[in-house]
Design a protein around this motif. Structure first.
Motif, PDB file in Angstrom:
ATOM      1  N   SER A   1      49.613 -38.294  -1.525  1.00 39.75           N
ATOM      2  CA  SER A   1      48.383 -37.914  -0.832  1.00 39.75           C
ATOM      3  C   SER A   1      47.194 -38.617  -1.475  1.00 39.75           C
ATOM      4  O   SER A   1      47.168 -38.794  -2.697  1.00 39.75           O
ATOM      5  N   PRO A   2      46.180 -38.974  -0.691  1.00 38.37           N
ATOM      6  CA  PRO A   2      44.988 -39.612  -1.261  1.00 38.37           C
ATOM      7  C   PRO A   2      44.077 -38.622  -1.977  1.00 38.37           C
ATOM      8  O   PRO A   2      43.171 -39.008  -2.695  1.00 38.37           O
TER       9      PRO A   2
ATOM     10  N   GLU B   1      38.185 -37.627  10.457  1.00 41.59           N
ATOM     11  CA  GLU B   1      39.326 -38.417  10.916  1.00 41.59           C
ATOM     12  C   GLU B   1      40.158 -38.910   9.731  1.00 41.59           C
ATOM     13  O   GLU B   1      41.382 -39.014   9.817  1.00 41.59           O
ATOM     14  N   GLU B   2      39.476 -39.197   8.640  1.00 44.24           N
ATOM     15  CA  GLU B   2      40.170 -39.656   7.435  1.00 44.24           C
ATOM     16  C   GLU B   2      41.088 -38.556   6.883  1.00 44.24           C
ATOM     17  O   GLU B   2      42.229 -38.805   6.497  1.00 44.24           O
ATOM     18  N   ALA B   3      40.554 -37.321   6.859  1.00 45.62           N
ATOM     19  CA  ALA B   3      41.347 -36.189   6.369  1.00 45.62           C
ATOM     20  C   ALA B   3      42.518 -35.889   7.300  1.00 45.62           C
ATOM     21  O   ALA B   3      43.620 -35.570   6.845  1.00 45.62           O
TER      22      ALA B   3
ATOM     23  N   GLN C   1      48.385 -35.899   8.086  1.00 48.74           N
ATOM     24  CA  GLN C   1      49.509 -36.279   8.943  1.00 48.74           C
ATOM     25  C   GLN C   1      50.460 -37.264   8.266  1.00 48.74           C
ATOM     26  O   GLN C   1      51.617 -37.384   8.670  1.00 48.74           O
ATOM     27  N   SER C   2      49.964 -37.960   7.227  1.00 52.27           N
ATOM     28  CA  SER C   2      50.810 -38.949   6.541  1.00 52.27           C
ATOM     29  C   SER C   2      51.362 -38.438   5.207  1.00 52.27           C
ATOM     30  O   SER C   2      52.090 -39.151   4.523  1.00 52.27           O
TER      31      SER C   2
ATOM     32  N   TYR D   1      48.387 -25.707   2.623  1.00 53.48           N
ATOM     33  CA  TYR D   1      48.091 -25.319   4.001  1.00 53.48           C
ATOM     34  C   TYR D   1      48.072 -26.568   4.861  1.00 53.48           C
ATOM     35  O   TYR D   1      47.259 -27.472   4.662  1.00 53.48           O
ATOM     36  N   GLN D   2      49.014 -26.625   5.799  1.00 49.22           N
ATOM     37  CA  GLN D   2      49.122 -27.760   6.707  1.00 49.22           C
ATOM     38  C   GLN D   2      48.587 -27.343   8.078  1.00 49.22           C
ATOM     39  O   GLN D   2      49.266 -26.643   8.836  1.00 49.22           O
ATOM     40  N   PRO D   3      47.361 -27.735   8.413  1.00 48.82           N
ATOM     41  CA  PRO D   3      46.754 -27.291   9.675  1.00 48.82           C
ATOM     42  C   PRO D   3      47.441 -27.839  10.925  1.00 48.82           C
ATOM     43  O   PRO D   3      47.266 -27.279  12.003  1.00 48.82           O
TER      44      PRO D   3
END
Length: 354
Positions: free
Chosen positions: A142-143, A310-312, A317-318, A223-225
């Motif tokens: 994750s970034p 959008e970056e988040a 998602q990745s 937490y994965q929205p």
């Protein structure tokens, strides 16, 4: 000159010559004695050398691998304090985790967050079977940190708690590889972050038992929205009806009826008949709370997505989860048959198991 005088002179000369010869002979004897002594001394030294000086072989120690202690630096979240030492009783080999950071590996060149946990399993080692705390390392690609919170939950606790990590003395810290530790650490930009706990075991005796137990009930929270939580979809509520003795059960509002369940408990003499109406009302209230909780969770997830950049969104998602078990080695039990992709109730299953 008279004959007597000549004879006396010859005697005196003879005597002088004898003294000179004696002196020469004495010096020669001393030199011979010295040479013999030196020769004997050398013989003794040589003899000693053969006895004292052993045949020694150069001992070589293998160089430490750059990430050799990585798995040990990661805190095993949720492990009971008195079991932590047992985790390190074997020489577990996490070379698969180290290899993943090498060129061509799954984690090479990526920003990674690592946390640990343990899985008690019955395993066979050195002729006997026993329950062993197997160390596991989970890698999150994750970034940014996957979460700054910790979940606290157990069968014994009435409700789940979600707390800031720092409240439980935990945080993400950069991992410094061995080869970089002697250099200026502040200039080193790590791509590997580990979950660490600063709570000292020596300080546990000063804490209340409830606080100590909280550490043992901790689970890394996530937490994965973009994924609907299984609990958002759940139609099951836990019922603990306060009577003597208490009545405990699970109630599924899609398939169960409060009145029918009450009759079943009355028939089994677990609930008195005069408590039926109170029990039914209690169950209906719990169902109402459960439906409300599910609705609020769905609304919160939708709101989180709407407010997310959008970056988040792309990062969530990745995100990938990788679960690492120790590799098989003669120094530790073989755990190849007890591997599982499941991480915990928050993270769900890993994308890949090593």
């Amino acid at each position: 000159m008279r004959k007597g005088t000549k004879r006396k002179a010859r005697e005196v000369a003879g005597k002088g010559k004898s003294k000179e010869e004696e002196t020469n002979t004495q010096e020669q004897t001393e030199q011979e004695t010295q040479l013999v002594g030196e020769k004997n001394e050398k013989s003794v030294v040589k003899g000693r050398a053969k006895i004292v000086k052993p045949d020694t072989q150069t001992e070589y120690f293998p160089d430490k691998r750059n990430l050799e202690d990585l798995w040990q630096e990661v805190f095993p979240v949720g492990t009971e304090w008195d079991q932590i030492d047992m985790v390190y009783q074997y020489k577990w080999n996490f070379s698969n985790l180290e290899d993943a950071f090498e060129e061509g590996g799954e984690l090479h060149g990526k920003k990674v967050y690592l946390f640990g946990c343990t899985e008690p399993q019955l395993v066979f080692f050195q002729g006997q079977s026993k329950v062993t705390c197997i160390p596991v390392v989970v890698a999150v690609v994750s970034p940014f940190p996957p979460s700054d919170k910790i979940g606290i939950n157990s069968v014994q606790r009435e409700a789940e708690e979600i707390l800031p990590m720092k409240q439980m003395k935990m945080d993400w810290v950069p991992y410094i590889p061995l080869e970089k530790r002697e250099s200026q650490v502040e200039r080193f930009k790590s791509q590997i972050f580990i979950l660490r706990c600063t709570q000292r075991r020596a300080g546990l005796k000063h804490l209340k038992l409830e606080r100590v137990k909280k550490f043992e009930y901790c689970l890394p929270y996530f937490y994965q929205p973009f994924t609907e939580d299984e609990f958002e979809q759940s139609t099951i509520v836990q019922i603990l009806f306060p009577t003597e003795p208490p009545v405990f059960c699970e109630f599924d509002w899609e398939f169960d009826e409060p009145e029918e369940m009450a009759d079943k408990f009355i028939e089994g003499e677990e609930l008195s008949a005069d408590k039926k109406d109170e029990f039914v009302a209690f169950v209906k209230e719990k169902v109402k709370e459960g439906k409300k909780s599910n609705r609020e969770a769905r609304e919160a997830r939708k709101k989180a997505i709407q407010e997310m950049s959008e970056e988040a969104k792309a990062a969530f998602q990745s995100m990938k989860f990788y679960k690492f078990y120790p590799v098989t080695s003669p120094d530790a039990p073989d755990i190849s048959q007890v591997k599982s992709p499941f991480i915990n109730r928050y993270y769900g299953k890993s994308h890949k198991v090593f």
